[in-house]
Design an enzyme around this catalytic site. Structure first.
Site, PDB file in Angstrom:
ATOM      1  N   ARG A   1      25.008  79.140  73.727  1.00 44.99           N
ATOM      2  CA  ARG A   1      23.603  79.539  73.912  1.00 44.99           C
ATOM      3  C   ARG A   1      22.988  78.858  75.135  1.00 44.99           C
ATOM      4  O   ARG A   1      22.083  79.403  75.763  1.00 44.99           O
ATOM      5  CB  ARG A   1      22.781  79.255  72.652  1.00 44.99           C
ATOM      6  CG  ARG A   1      21.398  79.887  72.676  1.00 44.99           C
ATOM      7  CD  ARG A   1      20.662  79.712  71.356  1.00 44.99           C
ATOM      8  NE  ARG A   1      21.069  80.682  70.360  1.00 44.99           N
ATOM      9  CZ  ARG A   1      20.338  81.746  70.000  1.00 44.99           C
ATOM     10  NH1 ARG A   1      19.190  81.991  70.591  1.00 44.99           N
ATOM     11  NH2 ARG A   1      20.759  82.575  69.068  1.00 44.99           N
TER      12      ARG A   1
ATOM     13  N   GLU B   1      11.488  78.856  67.818  1.00 45.14           N
ATOM     14  CA  GLU B   1      12.156  78.170  68.921  1.00 45.14           C
ATOM     15  C   GLU B   1      11.584  78.437  70.313  1.00 45.14           C
ATOM     16  O   GLU B   1      11.485  77.513  71.125  1.00 45.14           O
ATOM     17  CB  GLU B   1      13.654  78.539  68.914  1.00 45.14           C
ATOM     18  CG  GLU B   1      14.400  77.999  67.729  1.00 45.14           C
ATOM     19  CD  GLU B   1      15.826  78.528  67.670  1.00 45.14           C
ATOM     20  OE1 GLU B   1      16.757  77.717  67.639  1.00 45.14           O
ATOM     21  OE2 GLU B   1      15.999  79.759  67.660  1.00 45.14           O
TER      22      GLU B   1
END
Length: 773
Positions: free
Chosen positions: A323, A726
């Site tokens: 990621r 997030e």
């Protein structure tokens, strides 16, 4: 007609502000956490015995004094595990519950003491006599690379275009290195598990975990029993942030093994020092980057090598480092790009998930590149950012070959630039610094583009269980876990909206593997997306049955049946909801449903580095202004303005709180929160006395946070909302960049200061002295 039928709208529907369902309980201390559950008579307490070496063979483990200590019932070691001595979430069998022949980090569990009281267990754990044979150790990514430690999981490469050719022909090239520190979760409630043995193979574990199904499977794996013998319950957590996604497996397993061995309830709760030493954190990275660009600062090529401190085992380091690469572009188009991850094995605790899950480490690299170009060309870094934004066809494909279909970053940035009065304030900052005083100011406006979905495609699913009782009250259970983020409140609003009843008619009960099986972790900002859709699906099933019943009972078309505020309108007749449900029950209508949802459109081929790993992107931007004392390196954040995209918000006030909290946590990661290991491999910042999270006094003096009210998710998400957990974390990068701007002023803004993170006052001062020298 009752008062609740006289209103046109329900209380607590979607897209409205609604207080967190446990808010009053939180502030009055009445919210029940795992440690508050009444203990049955005879409850035992477990405590871990931890290693005091970073890497060593265990030549002898003498537990004689431990076993005979006051209050001790027994001791668990690797030989006492009835199933498999492993809690690796990836199935790589590299994460033992108890070390056997060797230890691979300082703080690794070697045994557990089981005693009548927690104090007795804790004291006895210190009495073990361990003989070690020390082995060489490597503590950080660079040392691990030099020592040839290897990877804990296969690396990833993302590439598009010809970077070698594009870099060679670019008018300008810059190489640099960025060190980005890790971060401890430091939740108010630490790790805790409370196991109660049942008959046969059964065991029930109350735990503070973000991933009940994984904990269930791990406990079953360790006990050597099927998953149906294990029940995991989670009412709420006192914070999670990713640290309770996999790390709780160890504690659940220890409590369950002890509970079944002694047939008594067993609780395990480490103190803060041991919790911080024995559990994983955000990965720190060393990032080597090179960028080629033209005279206008438009990027031609980017390469990046992302080396991460992963720790002794794989844990979630594979998807985390993946990621990081997925977000190394942030909001910018790279025509030619080559990115490599290096998930390095180190002799430290195995690092794990943390809010953003590698994304922040990728985004900060992108922002450093923008900063490098801006100082090289002598222009405002915001101008460089704008010139490199994703655009129309031909400038809309990511390094992993996903097309950016909903690029609203330019609009978000432009609106914030105007609302924050960025241009005038930047001129004022430049004027202030031109006077040459001790206090220097800095300002920066940075964007974020964050992909939403689990990159492990199979995790993008959720279930929910919905009951309507004969009195019209509604019972809702779903696979998500509540950790203070307001998930339960939002899901209740979704169901309230579906049936058009007041939200206080709906009760959400603890998350439990008994009701919704095979759930995914509440992580990746997907809690509302997945569980909201699953709950809506359950409501749809029941509503369809109720509509069919009403059409038959009142002899009308289904189109004439309508759910209105706390009632059902059937043709010209209006029936209170509770009365309608009572009639449906008497007519034997099935008033329960299991809902399910899986995210559409997503696919990912890791071998080729191509696919659509994200369902959609969430966007945001922050403008921060700081003041820095150039004699000490101390600083404060004067003002922050944020505009963030949450789509069509399910609950604006809760979403706004999430944005505020994420920003502060992101700011802390990049400023005050420093993890430090000594040369022997012992974590020395292992308590709030030595590890500094932001205080209330550290918040920006002026803090303006707004949601983009015009935004609506172009994908079919729950009520067209977007994830909020997030993405705003990375808005804290604006503070880091503003500090860099202030530091750069001492050398006339001609050189990129290349601050490493966290930018503690010491690092800021050293950067100032370096530029002055």
């Amino acid at each position: 007609m009752r008062a609740d039928q006289e209103r046109d709208t329900i209380k607590g529907g979607v897209n409205t502000d609604l207080r967190h369902d446990s808010a009053i309980k939180h502030v009055t201390g009445r919210a029940e956490y795992c440690d508050d559950i009444a203990e049955p008579v005879g409850t035992l307490h477990a405590y871990l015995g931890l290693s005091t070496r970073a890497h060593a063979l265990i030549r002898d483990l003498d537990l004689g004094a431990v076993r005979t200590a006051p209050g001790v019932v027994g001791v668990l070691t690797a030989t006492d595990i009835p199933g498999v001595n492993d809690v690796s979430p990836t199935g790589r069998s590299d994460e033992p519950i108890f070390a056997e022949n060797n230890v691979e980090f300082w703080g690794q569990p070697m045994f557990a003491v089981i005693a009548e009281t927690r104090d007795a267990a804790r004291r006895a754990a210190k009495l073990a006599q361990v003989t070690y044979e020390d082995l060489p150790h490597a503590l950080d990514p660079e040392a691990a690379q030099e020592a040839g430690m290897g990877y804990v999981t296969p690396p990833l490469t993302l590439k598009r275009g010809d970077t070698t050719k594009a870099m060679a022909t670019a008018p300008h090239r810059i190489k640099g290195k960025l060190r980005v520190g890790g971060q401890d979760h430091l939740y108010l409630e630490g790790h805790i598990a409370f196991a109660i043995p049942g008959e046969d193979e059964d065991v029930t574990v109350h735990s503070s975990t973000q991933h009940p199904s994984e904990a269930q499977h791990m406990v079953a794996h360790v006990l050597g029993v099927p998953s149906n013998a294990v029940t995991i319950n989670v009412r709420r957590m006192g914070g999670g942030f990713g640290g309770k996604e996999t790390q709780m497996n160890l504690f659940c397993a220890v409590a369950a093994v002890a509970a079944k061995k002694w047939n008594r309830a067993v609780k395990i709760r480490p103190d803060r020092d041991d919790d911080m030493s024995a559990t994983g954190k955000r990965h720190d990275f060393v990032i080597d980057y090179e960028v080629g660009f033209d005279d206008n600062g438009v990027i031609q090529a980017v390469t990046g090598e992302f080396a991460a401190r992963c720790g002794f085992s794989s844990d979630l380091s594979g998807p985390v480092t993946d990621r990081a690469l997925f977000h190394a572009d942030n909001a910018y188009y790279y025509p030619n790009v080559l990115l490599n991850s290096h998930p390095m094995k180190t002799n430290t605790v195995s690092n794990t998930a943390f809010r953003g899950f590698g994304g922040p480490q990728g985004v900060i690299a992108a922002e450093r590149i923008m900063e490098e170009i801006a100082y090289h060309r002598g222009v405002d870094s915001l101008d460089i950012r704008k010139r490199n934004f994703y655009g129309d066809a031909g400038r809309d494909v990511t390094p992993y070959h996903q097309t950016v279909e909903d690029n609203i970053a330019p609009r978000i940035v432009k609106e914030l630039e105007d609302s924050s009065d960025y241009q005038a304030r930047r001129r004022a900052v430049l004027d202030w610094n031109a006077r040459g005083g001790t206090i220097r100011k800095g300002i920066a406006l940075t964007p974020v583009k964050f992909g939403i979905s689990f990159t492990a495609t199979w995790y993008n699913q959720a279930g929910a269980l919905l009951h309507i009782y004969s009195d019209g009250s509604i019972h809702l259970n779903h696979g998500g876990t509540e950790m203070g983020q307001g998930l339960n409140t939002k899901i209740a609003q979704v169901v309230a909206d579906a049936f058009q009843v007041d939200v206080d008619k709906i009760k959400i009960t603890k998350t439990t593997t008994e009701k919704v099986p095979n759930t995914s972790a509440t992580a990746a900002s997907s809690g509302s997306d997945l569980n909201g859709m699953a709950a809506q699906d359950a409501a749809r099933q029941i509503k369809e049955r109720l509509v069919d019943f009403a059409a038959e009972r009142w002899q009308t078309d289904a189109a004439n049946v309508r759910f209105i505020a706390n009632a059902v309108e059937i043709g010209t007749e209006t029936v209170p909801f509770a009365d309608f449900i009572r009639e449906a029950y008497m007519a034997r209508v099935h008033l329960s449903a299991a809902g399910f949802y899986k995210t559409p459109k997503i696919h990912w081929n890791r071998d080729t580095g191509k696919g659509r790993p994200f369902y959609y992107f969430a966007y945001g931007a922050a403008c921060s202004e700081v003041s820095v004392d150039t004699l000490t390196g101390e600083y404060r954040v004067e003002r922050t303005d944020i505009l963030h995209d949450v789509g069509k918000s399910l609950n604006p006030i809760i979403d706004k709180g999430q944005v505020e909290g994420a920003f502060i946590q992101g700011m802390g990661w990049l400023t005050t929160e420093e993890l430090w290991w000594d040369q022997k491999g012992q974590l020395r910042t292992h308590a709030p006395s030595t590890y500094k999270i932001p205080l209330a006094s550290d918040r920006p003096r002026v803090f303006n946070v707004e949601l983009a009210k015009w935004s609506e998710n172009h994908e079919h998400t729950i009520k067209r909302s977007k994830a909020v957990g997030e993405p705003p974390f990375m808005l804290g990068i604006s503070v880091f960049e503003a500090l860099s701007h202030a530091v750069a002023s001492v050398a006339g803004y001609k050189t990129c200061p290349r601050l490493d993170a966290p930018a503690t006052p010491e690092r800021v001062l050293m950067a100032i002295e370096r530029l002055r020298g």
